[in-house]
Enzyme design. Structure first.
Site, mmCIF file in Angstrom:
data_model
loop_
_atom_site.group_PDB
_atom_site.id
_atom_site.type_symbol
_atom_site.label_atom_id
_atom_site.label_comp_id
_atom_site.label_asym_id
_atom_site.label_seq_id
_atom_site.Cartn_x
_atom_site.Cartn_y
_atom_site.Cartn_z
ATOM 1 N N HIS A 106 0.933 -1.156 -0.070
ATOM 2 C CA HIS A 106 0.016 0.028 0.022
ATOM 3 C C HIS A 106 0.978 1.327 -0.019
ATOM 4 C CE1 HIS A 106 -3.586 2.225 1.783
ATOM 5 N NE2 HIS A 106 -2.765 3.027 1.987
ATOM 6 N N GLU A 107 1.861 1.330 0.879
ATOM 7 C CA GLU A 107 2.733 2.579 1.018
ATOM 8 C C GLU A 107 3.425 2.723 -0.338
ATOM 9 O OE1 GLU A 107 0.727 3.297 4.266
ATOM 10 O OE2 GLU A 107 2.061 4.677 2.990
ATOM 11 N N HIS B 171 -5.638 7.100 -2.525
ATOM 12 C CA HIS B 171 -6.485 5.902 -2.048
ATOM 13 C C HIS B 171 -7.841 5.853 -2.811
ATOM 14 C CE1 HIS B 171 -4.769 7.306 2.162
ATOM 15 N NE2 HIS B 171 -4.443 5.779 1.774
ATOM 16 N N HIS C 221 1.531 4.321 -2.985
ATOM 17 C CA HIS C 221 1.353 5.803 -2.708
ATOM 18 C C HIS C 221 2.888 6.191 -3.296
ATOM 19 C CE1 HIS C 221 -1.996 6.437 -0.503
ATOM 20 N NE2 HIS C 221 -1.424 5.959 0.634
ATOM 21 N N TYR D 275 -10.107 2.514 1.880
ATOM 22 C CA TYR D 275 -10.406 2.754 3.282
ATOM 23 C C TYR D 275 -11.431 1.486 3.781
ATOM 24 C CZ TYR D 275 -8.829 7.640 3.972
ATOM 25 O OH TYR D 275 -7.872 8.556 4.160
#
Lengths: 639, 40
Positions: free
Chosen positions: A91-92, A101, A95, A150
């Site tokens: 996930h990071e 997101h 980014h 999320y």
């Protein structure tokens, strides 16, 4: 939901540094996350060697990253306490690669409803939307299964969800932290123009008639048949478990007829390795005799042996009958090769034969062990189970404990147990990373979203009573016994009660044919103990690689000449690329056109000059003649 | 009992990235995005 602007892109191979501040377990988890990128995308990672921009992964408070390549030289990405989960790292890094997101995309409100009064005060800004002038959804539909979405409880001020999906079925899907979704991969591969990956080699579920280009060997006594069921079993293939009408094929070697010793060999198409190590995975079903078995070969092609050298890599005997079984074979091939599956009919009667389905080949590391749990559905929500004992490559004996009887979550724990090598091993057990993977049994390895957790034995860790947590099990453990009554010592378990929810456990293909597979790897990661041991060359200006900032197009190869990056452009029989980055294309056809057109041009110009000069000359003599008529008469006669 | 002879890393909670950051008092953009530039 990707940030718009080419300047935010990273090169396809991203330089990185794993800083000393990182926990050991986190370092191992990050390297595993890189392997998922290498398997499913064209993004690769390499230790920083002086490039202008790189990602510095370190441990600060929390898990965070910037969005996109910020061209700041050392771009930080934090994997702090409790962030050492593989999907959190994925996930990071998404980014860092330029993604926001999922629910912040411009059309978010078509798919979910944000319940503003359930959001923690002051955190409402976290639910802002980017409009499509700065955010690009890359023409991919809204992705409830994104690893970037999320969860429904994000920033909640109570117990009610802050995000409500318009399609209620997705309510508990959003917020998955297992792996890339198919749409995550589609977006990433689109954004970075991926057309291949570093470690994926082949996946075959035999649904297509061409059986992935596999061929029947000559010189064997029978062929593998492409079928969708066998009278003696299996009734269904493994890919779809018979769920799809008029599909669901697998390959079958009939041993119910023929003599003992009959063989059938099936070979893959020619494959080209890049990394020199491979993991072959496939499912077998034995409905023949107990002594029917399978041999796995590789046929390597070299200049010296253009016809190929056949090498036996694994012999699989005593294949359990009556159900599909998962197998892994580790290969180490560096030349172009085929994989060959040879079925052998053993002595004894057979009412069926050998079947194979769902083959996957990748340049990744195979798991060390497989824990196959059958009749899983009846266990879930009722019983806790221990795995059989396994040994790590270092010789440590261990066991896995699955806590299945809690109401909502499945827990998983790693136990060291007493083993045959304990007297020769180091205690407390130093820096062994145990990776436990709940396999998503999707036939295609690229489409799997397996759930994985890693823990690492820290030899300095102490228990509540002051003893070393990872000390010798016979010293700090409790006495237990195997199903056969043999007694052993079991150390304390270390793991998580929140491995996966029951709901997710029942989703995807974690449970297939009522079978569950837990893949286990325990490896020594002490080499990660300090940067000087991590394979990161120390950056000095002298080894700066000019090519790292240059991307040659159209297959051009970057070379450094006198310190400057130059692109060597590819050329063919009648074509070639040119320009600084090989961005222009040339061909003999062009040359001919240029030659002809320049010839015509020259001819035209000369013709014009000639005409003009003749015209001027005539005009000049005509003037003379008119100014002296006598001369004109005499001359007439002379000519 | 087996269940008690274990250490639970997550202490019974399935905490997401944003929960972890929130518990640490970080108020990052969208919960886990660092906005300001970092130097060389």
């Amino acid at each position: 939901n990707s940030i718009i602007g080419d300047n935010y892109r990273w090169p396809h191979t991203i330089p990185y540094v794993l800083e000393d501040s990182l926990d050991m377990n986190a370092k191992g988890v990050i390297l595993n996350a890189f392997e998922r990128y290498r398997l499913k995308t064209c993004i690769d990672f390499k230790p920083w060697s002086g490039e202008a921009n790189y990602i510095s992964v370190f441990k600060e408070s929390g898990c965070w990253s910037s969005v996109g390549n910020r061209h700041v030289g050392k771009q930080q990405l934090s994997i702090g306490d409790n962030c050492d989960r593989i999907a959190t790292v994925q996930h990071e890094f998404l980014h860092a690669l330029g993604f926001w997101h999922e629910q912040s995309r411009a059309d978010r409100d078509d798919y979910v409803t944000i319940v503003w009064d359930r959001i923690l005060s002051g955190r409402e800004h976290n639910f802002n939307i980017y409009d499509d002038s700065v955010s690009d959804s890359l023409n991919v539909p809204y992705d409830y299964t994104s690893v970037m979405h999320y969860s429904k409880t994000a920033f909640q001020n109570g117990t009610e969800p802050t995000i409500v999906t318009r399609i209620s079925d997705f309510e508990d899907v959003i917020g998955q932290r297992m792996d890339f979704s198919d749409y995550d991969l589609l977006k990433l591969n689109r954004l970075y123009n991926c057309s291949s990956s570093l470690s994926f080699m082949d996946s075959c579920d035999f649904e297509l008639d061409n059986i992935c280009g596999m061929i029947q060997s000559s010189g064997d006594s029978a062929d593998w048949q492409r079928v969708s069921q066998v009278l003696g079993g299996p009734e269904n293939d493994h890919s779809n478990m018979g769920q799809c009408k008029d599909s669901g094929f697998f390959m079958h070697f009939n041993t119910s007829s023929g003599n003992a010793g009959a063989t059938a060999m099936l070979e893959s198409r020619i494959l080209y390795p890049k990394r020199g190590f491979q993991c072959l995975e496939f499912y077998l079903y034995n409905s023949g005799g107990e002594s029917d078995h399978v041999k796995i070969y590789t046929r390597e092609y070299t200049a010296a042996h253009p016809e190929g050298v056949l090498t036996l890599r694994r012999e699989i005997n005593e294949i359990p009958t009556g159900s599909w079984q998962l197998y892994y074979v580790t290969l180490q091939v560096t030349e172009k090769f085929r994989v060959a599956f040879e079925g052998l009919k053993g002595p004894g009667s057979s009412s069926g034969g050998l079947s194979i389905d769902d083959i996957n080949l990748s340049e990744t590391r195979c798991p060390h062990h497989i824990w196959h749990i059958q009749n899983f559905t009846q266990l879930l929500g009722s019983q806790n189970v221990y795995s059989p004992p396994f040994y790590s490559p270092e010789g440590y004996a261990y066991q896995i404990y699955l806590n299945l009887n809690s109401l909502t979550n499945v827990g998983i724990y790693f136990h060291l147990i007493s083993g045959a090598n304990d007297d020769q091993l180091q205690w407390p057990c130093p820096w062994q990373q145990a990776t436990m993977t709940l396999l998503d049994q999707n036939p295609d390895i690229r489409q799997r979203m397996s759930n994985q957790r890693s823990i690492t034995t820290d030899p300095t860790m102490t228990d509540d009573n002051g003893s070393y947590f990872w000390d010798r099990p016979s010293k700090v453990g409790v006495v237990a016994s195997f199903p056969n009554g043999t007694q052993f010592s079991r150390g304390r378990g270390y793991g998580t009660s929140a491995f996966i929810t029951h709901e997710r456990m029942k989703s995807r293909e974690f449970i297939k044919g009522d079978d569950v597979y837990i893949l286990l790897t325990v490896e020594d990661i002490s080499y990660l103990n300090s940067t000087s041991n991590v394979p990161d060359p120390v950056p000095t200006s002298t080894i700066y690689n000019a090519c790292s900032e240059v991307e040659c197009q159209n297959g051009g190869i970057c070379t450094v000449h006198e310190g400057r990056a130059e692109c060597k452009c590819p050329a063919g029989e009648d074509w070639w690329y040119m320009g600084q980055r090989c961005e222009k294309r040339g061909s003999t056809h062009d040359t001919i056109v240029i030659a002809v057109s320049s010839t015509v041009t020259v001819f035209a110009v000369m013709l014009i000059i000639t005409i003009v000069s003749v015209y001027c000359t005539r005009r000049k003599y005509r003037k003379k003649a008119s100014s002296n008529p006598a001369l004109d008469a005499q001359n007439q006669h002379a000519f | 009992a087996p269940g008690e002879f274990v250490k639970d890393i997550d202490e019974g909670l399935d905490r997401d990235i944003f929960d972890i950051n929130e518990d640490l008092g970080l108020d990052l953009f969208e919960g886990d995005i660092k906005l300001e530039e970092q130097g060389k």
